[in-house]
Write a protein that holds these residues in place. Sequence first.
Motif, PDB file in Angstrom:
ATOM      1  N   GLY A   6      13.903  -7.244   6.759  1.00  0.00           N
ATOM      2  CA  GLY A   6      14.747  -8.134   7.706  1.00  0.00           C
ATOM      3  C   GLY A   6      13.921  -8.241   9.261  1.00  0.00           C
ATOM      4  N   SER A   7      13.116  -7.499   9.481  1.00  0.00           N
ATOM      5  CA  SER A   7      12.651  -7.568  10.928  1.00  0.00           C
ATOM      6  C   SER A   7      11.746  -8.789  11.033  1.00  0.00           C
ATOM      7  CB  SER A   7      12.000  -6.234  11.320  1.00  0.00           C
ATOM      8  OG  SER A   7      10.756  -6.097  10.758  1.00  0.00           O
ATOM      9  N   GLY A   8      11.335  -9.473  12.182  1.00  0.00           N
ATOM     10  CA  GLY A   8      10.527 -10.230  12.294  1.00  0.00           C
ATOM     11  C   GLY A   8       9.168  -9.869  12.075  1.00  0.00           C
ATOM     12  N   ARG A   9       8.757  -8.945  12.453  1.00  0.00           N
ATOM     13  CA  ARG A   9       7.413  -8.467  12.284  1.00  0.00           C
ATOM     14  C   ARG A   9       6.950  -8.655  10.841  1.00  0.00           C
ATOM     15  NH1 ARG A   9       5.920  -3.005  15.120  1.00  0.00           N
ATOM     16  NH2 ARG A   9       7.170  -4.174  16.667  1.00  0.00           N
ATOM     17  N   TYR A  10       7.463  -7.849  10.035  1.00  0.00           N
ATOM     18  CA  TYR A  10       7.296  -7.647   8.681  1.00  0.00           C
ATOM     19  C   TYR A  10       7.540  -8.871   7.728  1.00  0.00           C
ATOM     20  CZ  TYR A  10       6.630  -2.785  10.138  1.00  0.00           C
ATOM     21  OH  TYR A  10       6.131  -1.602  10.808  1.00  0.00           O
ATOM     22  N   SER A  11       8.315  -9.757   7.987  1.00  0.00           N
ATOM     23  CA  SER A  11       8.639 -10.810   7.327  1.00  0.00           C
ATOM     24  C   SER A  11       7.575 -12.201   7.530  1.00  0.00           C
ATOM     25  CB  SER A  11      10.055 -11.441   7.821  1.00  0.00           C
ATOM     26  OG  SER A  11      10.197 -11.957   9.035  1.00  0.00           O
ATOM     27  N   ASN A  12       6.769 -11.984   8.801  1.00  0.00           N
ATOM     28  CA  ASN A  12       5.789 -12.804   9.061  1.00  0.00           C
ATOM     29  C   ASN A  12       4.378 -12.372   8.742  1.00  0.00           C
ATOM     30  OD1 ASN A  12       7.388 -14.811  10.201  1.00  0.00           O
ATOM     31  ND2 ASN A  12       7.722 -13.569  11.762  1.00  0.00           N
ATOM     32  N   GLY A  13       3.975 -11.522   7.729  1.00  0.00           N
ATOM     33  CA  GLY A  13       2.824 -11.009   7.534  1.00  0.00           C
ATOM     34  C   GLY A  13       1.699 -11.975   7.458  1.00  0.00           C
ATOM     35  N   ALA A  14       2.044 -13.168   6.728  1.00  0.00           N
ATOM     36  CA  ALA A  14       0.933 -14.223   6.649  1.00  0.00           C
ATOM     37  C   ALA A  14       0.646 -14.907   8.112  1.00  0.00           C
ATOM     38  CB  ALA A  14       1.245 -15.227   5.634  1.00  0.00           C
ATOM     39  N   ALA A  15       1.672 -14.907   9.012  1.00  0.00           N
ATOM     40  CA  ALA A  15       1.253 -15.468  10.187  1.00  0.00           C
ATOM     41  C   ALA A  15       0.618 -14.479  11.026  1.00  0.00           C
ATOM     42  CB  ALA A  15       2.588 -15.976  10.824  1.00  0.00           C
ATOM     43  N   ARG A  16       0.859 -13.189  11.023  1.00  0.00           N
ATOM     44  CA  ARG A  16       0.200 -12.322  11.802  1.00  0.00           C
ATOM     45  C   ARG A  16      -1.182 -11.985  11.162  1.00  0.00           C
ATOM     46  NH1 ARG A  16       2.650  -8.696  15.209  1.00  0.00           N
ATOM     47  NH2 ARG A  16       1.269  -6.992  14.651  1.00  0.00           N
ATOM     48  N   ARG A  17      -1.428 -11.987   9.984  1.00  0.00           N
ATOM     49  CA  ARG A  17      -2.981 -12.057   9.490  1.00  0.00           C
ATOM     50  C   ARG A  17      -3.718 -13.206   9.955  1.00  0.00           C
ATOM     51  NH1 ARG A  17      -0.241 -10.038   4.785  1.00  0.00           N
ATOM     52  NH2 ARG A  17       0.042 -11.881   4.041  1.00  0.00           N
ATOM     53  N   LYS A  18      -3.234 -14.363  10.153  1.00  0.00           N
ATOM     54  CA  LYS A  18      -3.631 -15.747  10.552  1.00  0.00           C
ATOM     55  C   LYS A  18      -3.969 -15.539  12.267  1.00  0.00           C
ATOM     56  CE  LYS A  18      -2.954 -20.469   9.811  1.00  0.00           C
ATOM     57  NZ  LYS A  18      -1.882 -21.547   9.569  1.00  0.00           N
ATOM     58  N   CYS A  19      -2.878 -15.044  12.855  1.00  0.00           N
ATOM     59  CA  CYS A  19      -3.251 -14.674  14.247  1.00  0.00           C
ATOM     60  C   CYS A  19      -4.440 -13.750  14.662  1.00  0.00           C
ATOM     61  CB  CYS A  19      -1.830 -14.327  14.894  1.00  0.00           C
ATOM     62  SG  CYS A  19      -1.787 -14.215  16.712  1.00  0.00           S
ATOM     63  N   LYS A  20      -4.513 -12.656  13.844  1.00  0.00           N
ATOM     64  CA  LYS A  20      -5.444 -11.535  13.792  1.00  0.00           C
ATOM     65  C   LYS A  20      -6.852 -12.288  13.764  1.00  0.00           C
ATOM     66  CE  LYS A  20      -6.970  -7.179  11.941  1.00  0.00           C
ATOM     67  NZ  LYS A  20      -6.470  -6.173  10.929  1.00  0.00           N
TER      68      LYS A  20
END
Length: 108
Positions: A6-20
Motif C-alpha cells: 500500500g505504500s507509494g514507493r512500492y506501488s510505483n515500481g515502473a515509474a521509479r525504474r523509469k526515473c532511475k
Amino acid sequence: MSNKAGSGRYSNGAARRKCKARHIAAEGPIPICALCGKPIDLTLKTPHPLSCELDEIIPFSRGGSPVSFDNTQLAHRICNQRKGNKITTTGHQNTKQPQNTIPISRQW
C-alpha cells in the motif's frame, strides 16, 4: 510485519525504474553518487552495497515524492542506507565543512 503493497514507493515500481533510467541517461556513462561523490558501477546488482539506487532528497516518509525527477538522485545502496530518512543539503556529504568552526589566521 508491515504490508508494503500500500505504500507509494512500492506501488510505483515502473515509474521509479523509469526515473532511475532518466537519471542514468542524464549523468552519462559513469554516474556519480550524490551522497559520497564517488563513481557508481552500474554492473553491480541490488544486494551489493555499491550498487546503484534511487534516493529521495526529501524522503517519502517526510512527504517527498518517490517518482519525481527533481526529488530523486542516484546513490550507492550503502550511502542511501546510511542516510536513512534524513534530509541532507545538496552536494556530497563528505565535502561538508563542520559547523561552528572558528577561522584561524596566522597573519599578524
